[in-house]
Design a protein around this motif. Structure first.
Motif, short mmCIF file in Angstrom:
data_model
loop_
_atom_site.label_atom_id
_atom_site.label_comp_id
_atom_site.label_asym_id
_atom_site.label_seq_id
_atom_site.Cartn_x
_atom_site.Cartn_y
_atom_site.Cartn_z
N GLU A 237 62.67 101.35 34.95
CA GLU A 237 62.47 102.36 35.49
C GLU A 237 62.60 102.48 37.18
O GLU A 237 62.40 101.24 37.62
CB GLU A 237 60.91 102.62 35.17
CG GLU A 237 60.48 103.90 35.68
CD GLU A 237 58.83 104.30 35.47
OE1 GLU A 237 58.21 105.04 36.18
OE2 GLU A 237 58.41 103.60 34.55
N SER A 238 62.74 103.71 37.57
CA SER A 238 63.28 103.46 38.96
C SER A 238 61.96 104.08 40.07
O SER A 238 61.13 104.91 39.29
CB SER A 238 64.38 104.50 39.37
OG SER A 238 65.63 103.39 38.82
N MET A 239 61.74 103.71 41.08
CA MET A 239 60.71 104.27 41.84
C MET A 239 61.19 104.05 43.32
O MET A 239 61.92 103.18 43.69
CB MET A 239 59.35 103.59 41.63
CG MET A 239 59.45 102.30 41.80
SD MET A 239 57.73 101.31 41.49
CE MET A 239 57.52 101.83 39.75
N HIS A 240 60.58 104.98 44.24
CA HIS A 240 60.78 104.89 45.68
C HIS A 240 59.56 104.46 46.40
O HIS A 240 58.60 104.72 46.07
CB HIS A 240 60.94 106.54 46.25
CG HIS A 240 61.65 106.86 47.47
ND1 HIS A 240 62.98 106.39 47.69
CD2 HIS A 240 61.09 106.92 48.65
CE1 HIS A 240 63.46 106.57 48.64
NE2 HIS A 240 62.16 106.70 49.61
N VAL A 241 59.97 102.99 46.98
CA VAL A 241 58.59 102.51 47.67
C VAL A 241 59.17 102.19 49.03
O VAL A 241 60.41 102.29 49.39
CB VAL A 241 58.51 101.12 46.79
CG1 VAL A 241 58.02 101.37 45.40
CG2 VAL A 241 59.71 100.22 46.91
N THR A 242 58.21 101.58 50.02
CA THR A 242 58.38 101.27 51.33
C THR A 242 58.19 99.76 51.51
O THR A 242 56.89 99.24 51.27
CB THR A 242 57.73 102.17 52.26
OG1 THR A 242 57.86 103.52 52.29
CG2 THR A 242 57.78 101.59 53.74
N ILE A 243 59.00 98.95 51.77
CA ILE A 243 58.66 97.32 51.91
C ILE A 243 58.14 97.58 53.34
O ILE A 243 58.46 97.83 54.42
CB ILE A 243 60.22 96.76 52.09
CG1 ILE A 243 60.97 97.04 51.23
CG2 ILE A 243 59.83 95.12 52.23
CD1 ILE A 243 60.48 96.79 49.50
N VAL A 244 56.82 96.73 53.05
CA VAL A 244 55.75 96.70 54.00
C VAL A 244 55.46 95.15 54.97
O VAL A 244 55.26 95.04 56.12
CB VAL A 244 54.20 97.16 53.67
CG1 VAL A 244 54.30 98.47 53.56
CG2 VAL A 244 53.97 96.40 52.60
#
Length: 399
Positions: free
Chosen positions: A337-344
């Motif tokens: 599954e794909s998802m949109h995230v921000t590397i913090v």
């Protein structure tokens, strides 16, 4: 000062003992004296001059011996008193009171029975002493071991004696509960129980400090997923108050949040919430006290503490972990599954980056270090779910 007093009494006691021993032996000693003047009676208790001289010598010898050994006796008594004080300080106050009461009861029984056997020839004088030792020890041992059952029995007897006929068995708000609207104690009021015996163990739930501060328990209670009675042990409430009064600003905020959560549960959940005044003086850790109370009541502990969860399970106390509930209702993440995230931030391993979903779930992104503070598309490779939370592993989607 105390040492001087002890030394004085030891010296005086041995002086008297020396004088008495010599006085008892004076008839034999005076026969060895040939001087008739020393055998002249002084007219005082039929004492002769020789008797007086011998008694004086005996007292002098006894006093000298007492003076020599008095430092050893004083130091021994001091060490013994310190040992006794140390042992008593380790014992909870209720154990000391129970021990004294048991000793008194045992000595009374020994005195009653000893009088019946005192007329037996030869051994009659010693039987009361033996009875006093045996029944005194049994009284202390039994009352200390059974103090909880005795206290519960007495409290039930007093409760039945004071309770009018037809009165409901629930506790009134006059014992320290916070009344609800209208002055009574409606459902959801924060009641207070004086002992564990007053609490129905059927379906009761014990809240620990971490789950109260976490706050999600208030929403869970409001939705009706938890039934039965919520119990707040007094030692948990004291820990919350201690945190709320902390000099550390962060701790103070967390403690006050926990107290606010309790108020929300009381007013909004519609559940019966009760403070239970049952503590364990022999245990210092709040988590250990909570496990012990759960064992006694047969209730369940609601927590989000992973370590408390494991310890409770090892000791046979059922646990409701709200992290498990939270993980159970989270959307299932399927590999691929794909998802949109921000590397913090960077991960622990080389090249890893870390991102978080809105619900706090951590995502470890392979080679995500090179996209720090960037929003990227990732593909789920696997997921790990435990009582401590859920972790998702993913890798960047190449264009």
């Amino acid at each position: 000062m105390l040492v001087k007093v002890i030394r004085f009494f030891v010296t005086a006691l041995l002086a008297v003992i020396g004088g008495v021993i010599v006085h008892l032996a004076s008839p034999v000693l005076t026969e060895l004296i040939s001087t008739e003047v020393l055998k002249t009676s002084m007219g005082i208790y039929k004492l002769t001059i020789a008797n007086v001289i011998l008694i004086a010598l005996g007292m002098a010898v006894g006093a000298a011996v007492g003076y020599l050994i008095s430092p050893f006796v004083a130091s021994t008594l001091q060490r013994f008193s310190v040992w006794v004080e140390g042992q008593l300080s380790k014992m909870p106050l209720q154990d000391v009171i129970a021990g004294v009461a048991g000793l008194a009861i045992g000595l009374i029984i020994a005195n009653l029975l000893g009088g019946a056997f005192s007329n037996i020839p030869v051994v009659g004088d010693y039987i009361p002493v033996v009875f006093s030792i045996v029944f005194g020890y049994l009284g202390i041992h039994i009352v200390v071991r059974k103090q909880k059952e005795i206290g519960e029995l007495l409290s039930r007897m007093l409760k039945l004696k004071k309770k009018p006929k037809g009165q409901a068995s629930e506790l009134v708000s006059g014992d320290g509960s916070l009344p609800g609207a209208g002055g009574g104690q409606p459902e959801g009021a924060l009641g207070q129980s004086g002992a564990a015996s007053h609490v129905s163990s059927v379906g009761c739930k014990l809240l620990d400090t971490s789950v109260i501060i976490d706050g999600r328990i208030a929403d869970i209670c409001r939705t009706g997923f938890i039934d039965g009675k919520l119990l707040i042990p007094v030692f948990v409430l004291e820990e919350l108050q201690h945190i709320a009064d902390s000099a550390d600003a962060l701790k103070r905020v967390r403690g006050r949040r926990g107290l606010d959560i309790l108020q929300r549960i009381r007013t909004e959940s519609g559940m019966q919430v009760e403070i239970i005044n049952h503590d364990f003086d022999d245990i210092t850790e709040v988590d250990s006290k909570l496990v012990r109370l759960g064992q006694q009541l047969g209730g369940k502990i609601i927590t989000n503490d992973y370590n408390l969860n494991k310890v409770s399970e090892l000791q046979g106390v059922p646990v409701l972990n709200i992290n498990d509930l939270s993980n159970a209702v989270k959307p299932v993440v399927i590999p691929g599954e794909s998802m949109h995230v921000t590397i913090v931030k960077e991960g622990k391993e080389h090249g890893q980056g870390v991102a978080y979903l809105d619900d706090g779930t951590m995502i470890v992104v392979e080679n995500g270090r090179y996209h720090l503070n960037e929003a990227i598309q990732v593909e789920v490779t696997s997921a790990l779910q435990t009582s401590a939370g859920r972790m998702i592993f993913a890798k960047p989607v190449t264009a």
